[in-house]
Design an enzyme around this catalytic site. Structure first.
Site, short mmCIF file in Angstrom:
data_model
loop_
_atom_site.label_atom_id
_atom_site.label_comp_id
_atom_site.label_asym_id
_atom_site.label_seq_id
_atom_site.Cartn_x
_atom_site.Cartn_y
_atom_site.Cartn_z
N CYS A 124 0.57 -3.61 -14.51
CA CYS A 124 -0.03 -4.18 -13.30
C CYS A 124 -0.84 -5.43 -13.63
CB CYS A 124 -0.94 -3.16 -12.63
SG CYS A 124 -0.16 -1.57 -12.38
N CYS A 157 7.39 -2.30 -9.39
CA CYS A 157 6.88 -1.58 -8.22
C CYS A 157 7.02 -2.36 -6.92
CB CYS A 157 5.40 -1.28 -8.44
SG CYS A 157 4.46 -2.78 -8.66
N CYS A 164 -1.40 -2.23 -6.04
CA CYS A 164 -2.17 -1.04 -6.36
C CYS A 164 -3.61 -1.40 -6.76
CB CYS A 164 -1.49 -0.31 -7.51
SG CYS A 164 -1.61 -1.23 -9.05
N ASP A 208 5.11 -4.92 -6.03
CA ASP A 208 3.84 -5.50 -5.59
C ASP A 208 3.84 -7.02 -5.82
OD1 ASP A 208 3.04 -3.00 -4.93
OD2 ASP A 208 1.79 -2.69 -6.68
FE1 FES Z 1 2.42 -2.32 -8.70
FE2 FES Z 1 0.34 -1.76 -10.13
S1 FES Z 1 1.77 -0.36 -9.34
S2 FES Z 1 1.08 -3.69 -9.66
#
Ligand code: FES
Length: 127
Positions: free
Chosen positions: A102, A33, A58, A35
């Site tokens: 995540c 994602c 998230c 992140d």
């Molecule tokens: Fe990226 Fe959860 S969607 S860490």
């Protein structure tokens, strides 16, 4: 979809920020994602005295980051090394299956910070 504990840690994250005298830093990105989680630790006598995080991610990533800091603060490095994404998710009363990836961020960033602490010790003993 999220447990009450996840919502609590997401809305009121613990130990956010930077550690003034950090001697270990870990940062990992989630390729799925994009992140990012950044974690800093201050270790003294093999014990994590202080730990703080900054996560750009998230709700599950923020909640797991917050939970992992609470789980290891005051613990030995050996205990902290045993933390896995599964134990973090369990401490939060579970994560939805699509969100399990995540929780990798939190455990991986913690382990990266511990590695960086050990590498710092190696560097300073080489000088
Ligand atoms: Fe990226 Fe959860 S969607 S860490």
């Amino acid at each position: 979809m999220y447990s009450q504990k996840v919502m609590d840690h997401f809305l009121h994250p613990r130990n956010v920020g930077q550690v003034e005298h950090a001697n270990g830093v870990g940062e990992v990105g989630n390729p799925t994602c994009g992140d990012i989680m950044h974690i800093e630790i201050e270790v003294k006598n093999e014990i994590i005295q202080d730990i703080r995080f900054r996560t750009f991610g998230c709700a599950a990533a923020i909640a797991t980051s917050s939970m992992v800091t609470e789980m290891v603060k005051g613990k030995t490095l050996e205990e902290a090394e045993k933390i896995t994404n599964r134990t973090v998710a369990e401490a939060l009363d579970g994560l939805p299956p699509v969100k399990m990836h995540c929780s990798n961020l939190a455990a991986d960033a913690l382990h990266a910070a511990i590695r960086s602490y050990h590498e710092g010790l190696k560097d300073s003993s080489e000088q």
